[in-house]
Write a protein that holds these residues in place. Sequence first.
Motif, short mmCIF file in Angstrom:
data_model
loop_
_atom_site.label_atom_id
_atom_site.label_comp_id
_atom_site.label_asym_id
_atom_site.label_seq_id
_atom_site.Cartn_x
_atom_site.Cartn_y
_atom_site.Cartn_z
N HIS A 87 0.80 -1.22 0.00
CA HIS A 87 0.00 0.00 0.00
C HIS A 87 0.83 1.27 0.00
CE1 HIS A 87 -4.00 -2.01 1.43
NE2 HIS A 87 -3.49 -2.57 0.36
N GLU A 88 1.83 1.34 0.83
CA GLU A 88 2.64 2.56 0.91
C GLU A 88 3.33 2.84 -0.41
OE1 GLU A 88 2.71 4.71 3.21
OE2 GLU A 88 1.68 3.66 4.84
N GLU A 89 3.92 1.80 -1.00
CA GLU A 89 4.62 1.97 -2.28
C GLU A 89 3.65 2.38 -3.37
OE1 GLU A 89 6.74 -1.58 -3.17
OE2 GLU A 89 8.07 -1.43 -1.41
N TYR A 90 2.46 1.78 -3.35
CA TYR A 90 1.47 2.10 -4.38
C TYR A 90 1.02 3.56 -4.28
CZ TYR A 90 -2.73 2.28 -7.12
OH TYR A 90 -3.67 2.65 -8.05
N ILE A 91 0.70 4.00 -3.07
CA ILE A 91 0.24 5.38 -2.90
C ILE A 91 1.31 6.37 -3.33
CG2 ILE A 91 -0.37 7.12 -1.18
CD1 ILE A 91 -1.88 4.93 0.34
N ASP A 92 2.56 6.13 -2.94
CA ASP A 92 3.65 7.04 -3.31
C ASP A 92 3.81 7.12 -4.83
OD1 ASP A 92 4.16 7.59 -0.67
OD2 ASP A 92 5.88 6.24 -0.51
N ARG A 93 3.77 5.96 -5.48
CA ARG A 93 3.95 5.95 -6.94
C ARG A 93 2.78 6.60 -7.65
NH1 ARG A 93 1.97 2.84 -10.77
NH2 ARG A 93 1.20 1.23 -9.36
N ARG A 94 1.58 6.24 -7.23
CA ARG A 94 0.39 6.77 -7.89
C ARG A 94 0.25 8.27 -7.67
NH1 ARG A 94 -2.42 5.03 -12.08
NH2 ARG A 94 -3.22 3.09 -11.21
N LYS A 95 0.57 8.72 -6.48
CA LYS A 95 0.49 10.15 -6.18
C LYS A 95 1.46 10.94 -7.05
CE LYS A 95 2.15 11.62 -2.28
NZ LYS A 95 2.35 11.91 -0.83
N GLU A 96 2.67 10.40 -7.23
CA GLU A 96 3.67 11.06 -8.07
C GLU A 96 3.20 11.12 -9.52
OE1 GLU A 96 7.32 12.99 -8.79
OE2 GLU A 96 6.37 12.43 -6.89
N LEU A 137 0.11 10.91 -10.64
CA LEU A 137 -1.09 11.74 -10.75
C LEU A 137 -0.73 13.22 -10.78
CD1 LEU A 137 -4.17 11.92 -10.81
CD2 LEU A 137 -4.17 11.72 -8.32
N GLY A 138 0.19 13.61 -9.93
CA GLY A 138 0.62 15.00 -9.92
C GLY A 138 1.24 15.42 -11.23
N GLN A 139 2.11 14.59 -11.77
CA GLN A 139 2.80 14.92 -13.01
C GLN A 139 1.87 14.94 -14.21
OE1 GLN A 139 6.00 12.10 -13.34
NE2 GLN A 139 7.28 13.10 -11.79
N ARG A 140 1.03 13.93 -14.32
CA ARG A 140 0.25 13.74 -15.54
C ARG A 140 -1.07 14.52 -15.56
NH1 ARG A 140 0.78 7.65 -17.68
NH2 ARG A 140 -0.12 8.72 -19.48
N SER A 141 -1.47 15.02 -14.41
CA SER A 141 -2.68 15.86 -14.37
C SER A 141 -2.36 17.31 -14.70
CB SER A 141 -3.32 15.80 -12.98
OG SER A 141 -2.48 16.41 -12.02
N ASN A 196 -7.44 1.57 3.84
CA ASN A 196 -6.69 0.36 3.50
C ASN A 196 -7.47 -0.61 2.61
OD1 ASN A 196 -4.07 0.69 4.63
ND2 ASN A 196 -4.95 0.43 6.67
N GLU A 197 -8.63 -0.20 2.13
CA GLU A 197 -9.35 -0.95 1.11
C GLU A 197 -9.49 -0.11 -0.16
OE1 GLU A 197 -13.03 -2.73 2.30
OE2 GLU A 197 -12.25 -3.37 4.24
N ILE A 198 -9.84 1.15 0.04
CA ILE A 198 -9.99 2.07 -1.07
C ILE A 198 -9.25 3.37 -0.74
CG2 ILE A 198 -12.15 1.11 -1.89
CD1 ILE A 198 -13.62 3.34 -0.45
N ILE A 199 -8.98 4.16 -1.79
CA ILE A 199 -8.30 5.45 -1.64
C ILE A 199 -9.12 6.49 -2.37
CG2 ILE A 199 -6.08 6.66 -1.86
CD1 ILE A 199 -4.95 3.93 -2.90
N PHE A 200 -9.14 7.69 -1.85
CA PHE A 200 -9.66 8.83 -2.57
C PHE A 200 -8.51 9.82 -2.76
CE2 PHE A 200 -13.42 7.25 -0.26
CZ PHE A 200 -14.20 6.92 -1.35
N PHE A 201 -8.24 10.16 -4.02
CA PHE A 201 -7.24 11.17 -4.34
C PHE A 201 -7.94 12.50 -4.61
CE2 PHE A 201 -4.88 7.31 -5.62
CZ PHE A 201 -3.70 7.52 -4.92
N PHE A 202 -7.26 13.59 -4.27
CA PHE A 202 -7.82 14.93 -4.44
C PHE A 202 -6.82 15.81 -5.17
CE2 PHE A 202 -10.01 13.09 -0.89
CZ PHE A 202 -11.30 13.61 -0.94
N LEU A 203 -7.30 16.53 -6.18
CA LEU A 203 -6.50 17.49 -6.92
C LEU A 203 -7.18 18.86 -6.83
CD1 LEU A 203 -5.69 15.50 -10.18
CD2 LEU A 203 -4.03 16.23 -8.46
#
Length: 244
Positions: A182-191, A193-197, A209-216
Motif C-alpha cells: 500500500h505505501e509503495e502504491y500510494i507514493d507511486r500513484r500520487k507522483e 497523478l501530480g505529473q500527468r494531471s 486500507n481498502e480504497i483510496i480517494f485522491f484529491f486534486l
Amino acid sequence: MKNQYFGDYRDMFKYDLIQEAMKKNKGFKRFSFIPMLTDFKECNDGNKRYYNSEKIEKRPGSGNTDLVGYLRDYNDKVRDRKNRDLRHIRDYFGAYINIEIFEPDEPMQGKYFVNKNRSLYFQAIPDIYLESALVFVDPDNGIEVKNSSKKHILYQEIRSLYERMSDDSVLMIYQHFPRQKHEEYIDRRKEELGQRSGSKLKPLWISDNEIIFFFLSKGQEANNIISGVLSDYSGKYPEKCRNG
C-alpha cells in the motif's frame, strides 16, 4: 461504478467524506458526481451490507447516523442488486447539499460507460458541473493502468477535467487498492497523478486500507481546506483511516 454497488458499506466512507468536505468548504456551490456507470455483472463485488452488525463499527462514516440509517433502510427496501440505483443518493443529499449527477444523453452515449465512447462521455460533462464544485469521479477500479478498460479513468481525462475546472473547484477520484504494497502504491500513484494531471499542487489522499480517494486542487485555499478535512476525518476514525 455499478448500480449494484450502491449501498455497500464503503458508501459510508465515500458519502460521509463528501458531506464533510462540502460542509467545511463554503466555496463549493455543488457536489458534481461523475459515476462512469458500467453495466450489471454477476459477482459478489460491492455486496458488503452489514448495517445491522458490529462489522461496521469504527469504519469510516459509521458515526454519521443519518447516512447509516439511510443506507440501511435502502438496502432493506431494495434487496435485488439488479434494482439498485445510485441516483437515489439524491434522496439523502437533497436535505444537505446541492448535488448534480452526470447522466449522458442516451441517444448519443448510451446508458453505460464504454471504452469506445470515452471522449464523448467526458466532453458532454457540462461546464457548470466544474464550477465552484467538488467533482467526484467514480470508476469501477480507479486510475489508468497498463491495460485500461471501462473500469478506469485515463490520465488524459483527469487532466482535461482538471484544466476545465474553476480555480476554486477540487477533483476527487476513487481508487481501489490493487494487490501491491500500500505505501509503495500510494507514493507511486500520487507522483504519477501530480505529473500527468498538470497540477501545480501535490495530490492529497485518504484511505481505509481498502480504497483510496485522491484529491486534486487548483487553488491553494481550496487545497488547504481539503487537507484539513482529510486530517480531521482520519482523526475521527484512527483505527481505519490515514491520509497524506
